[in-house]
Write an enzyme that holds these catalytic residues in place. Sequence first.
Site, PDB file in Angstrom:
ATOM      1  N   HIS A  53     -68.342  47.776  29.631  1.00  0.00           N
ATOM      2  CA  HIS A  53     -67.415  47.716  30.772  1.00  0.00           C
ATOM      3  C   HIS A  53     -68.179  47.399  32.068  1.00  0.00           C
ATOM      4  O   HIS A  53     -67.720  46.621  32.896  1.00  0.00           O
ATOM      5  CB  HIS A  53     -66.710  49.061  30.972  1.00  0.00           C
ATOM      6  CG  HIS A  53     -65.925  49.553  29.797  1.00  0.00           C
ATOM      7  ND1 HIS A  53     -66.316  50.614  29.019  1.00  0.00           N
ATOM      8  CD2 HIS A  53     -64.742  49.124  29.278  1.00  0.00           C
ATOM      9  CE1 HIS A  53     -65.411  50.834  28.077  1.00  0.00           C
ATOM     10  NE2 HIS A  53     -64.451  49.949  28.202  1.00  0.00           N
ATOM     11  N   GLY A  91     -63.867  41.442  27.507  1.00  0.00           N
ATOM     12  CA  GLY A  91     -65.056  41.357  26.654  1.00  0.00           C
ATOM     13  C   GLY A  91     -64.778  40.624  25.349  1.00  0.00           C
ATOM     14  O   GLY A  91     -63.703  40.768  24.774  1.00  0.00           O
ATOM     15  N   GLU A 149     -71.801  50.570  29.008  1.00  0.00           N
ATOM     16  CA  GLU A 149     -72.474  49.393  29.549  1.00  0.00           C
ATOM     17  C   GLU A 149     -71.633  48.105  29.372  1.00  0.00           C
ATOM     18  O   GLU A 149     -71.704  47.206  30.210  1.00  0.00           O
ATOM     19  CB  GLU A 149     -73.853  49.265  28.884  1.00  0.00           C
ATOM     20  CG  GLU A 149     -74.748  48.159  29.402  1.00  0.00           C
ATOM     21  CD  GLU A 149     -75.015  48.214  30.910  1.00  0.00           C
ATOM     22  OE1 GLU A 149     -74.999  49.327  31.485  1.00  0.00           O
ATOM     23  OE2 GLU A 149     -75.215  47.137  31.504  1.00  0.00           O
ATOM     24  N   LYS A 154     -66.187  41.401  22.735  1.00  0.00           N
ATOM     25  CA  LYS A 154     -66.152  42.447  21.694  1.00  0.00           C
ATOM     26  C   LYS A 154     -64.764  42.491  21.053  1.00  0.00           C
ATOM     27  O   LYS A 154     -64.632  42.641  19.847  1.00  0.00           O
ATOM     28  CB  LYS A 154     -66.511  43.786  22.338  1.00  0.00           C
ATOM     29  CG  LYS A 154     -65.943  45.022  21.699  1.00  0.00           C
ATOM     30  CD  LYS A 154     -66.814  45.461  20.581  1.00  0.00           C
ATOM     31  CE  LYS A 154     -66.386  46.744  19.887  1.00  0.00           C
ATOM     32  NZ  LYS A 154     -65.122  47.316  20.190  1.00  0.00           N
ATOM     33  N   ASP A 155     -63.739  42.365  21.886  1.00  0.00           N
ATOM     34  CA  ASP A 155     -62.354  42.292  21.403  1.00  0.00           C
ATOM     35  C   ASP A 155     -61.951  40.820  21.409  1.00  0.00           C
ATOM     36  O   ASP A 155     -61.219  40.348  22.279  1.00  0.00           O
ATOM     37  CB  ASP A 155     -61.452  43.149  22.301  1.00  0.00           C
ATOM     38  CG  ASP A 155     -61.900  44.594  22.295  1.00  0.00           C
ATOM     39  OD1 ASP A 155     -61.585  45.297  21.334  1.00  0.00           O
ATOM     40  OD2 ASP A 155     -62.605  45.019  23.235  1.00  0.00           O
ATOM     41  N   SER A 177     -68.768  50.825  22.118  1.00  0.00           N
ATOM     42  CA  SER A 177     -67.331  51.087  22.057  1.00  0.00           C
ATOM     43  C   SER A 177     -67.076  52.543  22.396  1.00  0.00           C
ATOM     44  O   SER A 177     -67.878  53.414  22.042  1.00  0.00           O
ATOM     45  CB  SER A 177     -66.804  50.798  20.647  1.00  0.00           C
ATOM     46  OG  SER A 177     -65.511  51.375  20.483  1.00  0.00           O
ATOM     47  N   SER A 178     -65.958  52.789  23.077  1.00  0.00           N
ATOM     48  CA  SER A 178     -65.593  54.172  23.364  1.00  0.00           C
ATOM     49  C   SER A 178     -65.415  54.955  22.067  1.00  0.00           C
ATOM     50  O   SER A 178     -65.612  56.167  22.036  1.00  0.00           O
ATOM     51  CB  SER A 178     -64.299  54.209  24.170  1.00  0.00           C
ATOM     52  OG  SER A 178     -64.463  53.447  25.354  1.00  0.00           O
ATOM     53  N   ARG A 179     -65.038  54.264  21.002  1.00  0.00           N
ATOM     54  CA  ARG A 179     -64.803  54.955  19.729  1.00  0.00           C
ATOM     55  C   ARG A 179     -66.105  55.318  19.009  1.00  0.00           C
ATOM     56  O   ARG A 179     -66.069  56.093  18.043  1.00  0.00           O
ATOM     57  CB  ARG A 179     -63.895  54.120  18.821  1.00  0.00           C
ATOM     58  CG  ARG A 179     -62.475  53.992  19.392  1.00  0.00           C
ATOM     59  CD  ARG A 179     -61.491  53.382  18.415  1.00  0.00           C
ATOM     60  NE  ARG A 179     -60.111  53.543  18.872  1.00  0.00           N
ATOM     61  CZ  ARG A 179     -59.408  52.617  19.523  1.00  0.00           C
ATOM     62  NH1 ARG A 179     -59.950  51.445  19.811  1.00  0.00           N
ATOM     63  NH2 ARG A 179     -58.166  52.859  19.897  1.00  0.00           N
TER      64      ARG A 179
HETATM   65  P1  AMP Z   1     -61.310  49.089  26.585  1.00  0.00           P
HETATM   66  O1  AMP Z   1     -61.609  50.121  27.611  1.00  0.00           O
HETATM   67  O2  AMP Z   1     -61.866  49.395  25.234  1.00  0.00           O
HETATM   68  O3  AMP Z   1     -59.873  48.661  26.563  1.00  0.00           O
HETATM   69  O4  AMP Z   1     -62.103  47.802  27.052  1.00  0.00           O
HETATM   70  C1  AMP Z   1     -61.943  47.272  28.333  1.00  0.00           C
HETATM   71  C2  AMP Z   1     -62.617  45.927  28.394  1.00  0.00           C
HETATM   72  O5  AMP Z   1     -64.002  46.084  28.109  1.00  0.00           O
HETATM   73  C3  AMP Z   1     -62.065  44.952  27.352  1.00  0.00           C
HETATM   74  O6  AMP Z   1     -62.001  43.660  27.923  1.00  0.00           O
HETATM   75  C4  AMP Z   1     -63.095  45.000  26.270  1.00  0.00           C
HETATM   76  O7  AMP Z   1     -63.168  43.817  25.510  1.00  0.00           O
HETATM   77  C5  AMP Z   1     -64.361  45.200  27.072  1.00  0.00           C
HETATM   78  N1  AMP Z   1     -65.418  45.764  26.225  1.00  0.00           N
HETATM   79  C6  AMP Z   1     -65.350  46.889  25.466  1.00  0.00           C
HETATM   80  N2  AMP Z   1     -66.501  47.057  24.781  1.00  0.00           N
HETATM   81  C7  AMP Z   1     -67.310  46.034  25.116  1.00  0.00           C
HETATM   82  C8  AMP Z   1     -68.619  45.635  24.742  1.00  0.00           C
HETATM   83  N3  AMP Z   1     -69.357  46.335  23.887  1.00  0.00           N
HETATM   84  N4  AMP Z   1     -69.129  44.513  25.292  1.00  0.00           N
HETATM   85  C9  AMP Z   1     -68.401  43.774  26.162  1.00  0.00           C
HETATM   86  N5  AMP Z   1     -67.166  44.083  26.554  1.00  0.00           N
HETATM   87  C10 AMP Z   1     -66.617  45.199  26.041  1.00  0.00           C
END
Ligand code: AMP
Length: 275
Positions: free
Chosen positions: A33, A144, A31, A146-147, A182-184
């Site tokens: 992403h 996001g 959600e 989040k990061d 988080s994907s993790r």
């Molecule tokens: P990632 O796939 O983990 O590299 O994340 C891709 C993008 O999605 C990055 O800009 C992250 O900051 C954002 N993102 C990941 N998790 C979340 C979250 N829980 N809420 C908002 N944005 C997120």
Amino acid sequence: MQVLHRIADLRAALAQGPRPAFVPTMGNLHEGHLALARQAKASGRPVVASIFVNRLQFGPNEDFDRYPRTFEADCALLQAEGCDFVFAPDEAELYPEPQAYKVQPPPELADILEGHFRPGFFTGVCTVVLKLFNIVQPEAAYFGKKDYQQQLVIKSMVRQLALPVRIVAGETCRAGDGLALSSRNGYLSPAERAEAVELHRLLDNIARVVRDGRTDVAHLEQEAMATLQRRGWQPDYVAIRRQADLLEPHGLDEPMVVLAAAKLGKTRLIDNVEI
Ligand code: AMP
């Protein structure tokens, strides 16, 4: 929705239209992403989402190989959000030769907090993001909070290199109990998943007491580290910093953020709360 794997094909597909809104991801979409994709869609521009697990930003002992890859499901989710293009290059397409030119972000921003515990992480992030920006040439790109440090590093790269793209920071999406998506999170056992919410609770509490006037920042940070350790976590940091540059606050009247990273079992989680 078109799914494209080659740089040349994406460029050809985008050539006639307006500059797109861009959502870079590593896939295994949730959600968080999708909320970014929705914001991108609301811009009225064509939406490009990229899916690429970027080896450059993983340390040698990190989870590159086991990072979850769920391409078909990701595409279905993006299609449902009205995404127009998925760009999913393989490594040979994005890094046909060793990536020797790299973006080195400034150490005062990129070698602290996440960068201290993940050396080279933000170099890997900046390098792939700059490369993706050059490929997609978006009008706006969505990241996001989040990061938190990542979106600051990207904004600073865009400013200092005068990149013609507007960076939009989206709010952190959380599960019902407060755990940042988080994907993790998928690595967590059921017991760890139940415990994981403590990270957010702790940060929320710190944010509240600082808003209520607590000024003993170092003590709050140490107390939180000790609490995490007592509960079986291995914390990397809990830090109260300025929102603008992640430096230590001078007074407590400037906008601040409390950030943390900690391992629960084998899974490293990060979170933050703005104050
Ligand atoms: P990632 O796939 O983990 O590299 O994340 C891709 C993008 O999605 C990055 O800009 C992250 O900051 C954002 N993102 C990941 N998790 C979340 C979250 N829980 N809420 C908002 N944005 C997120």
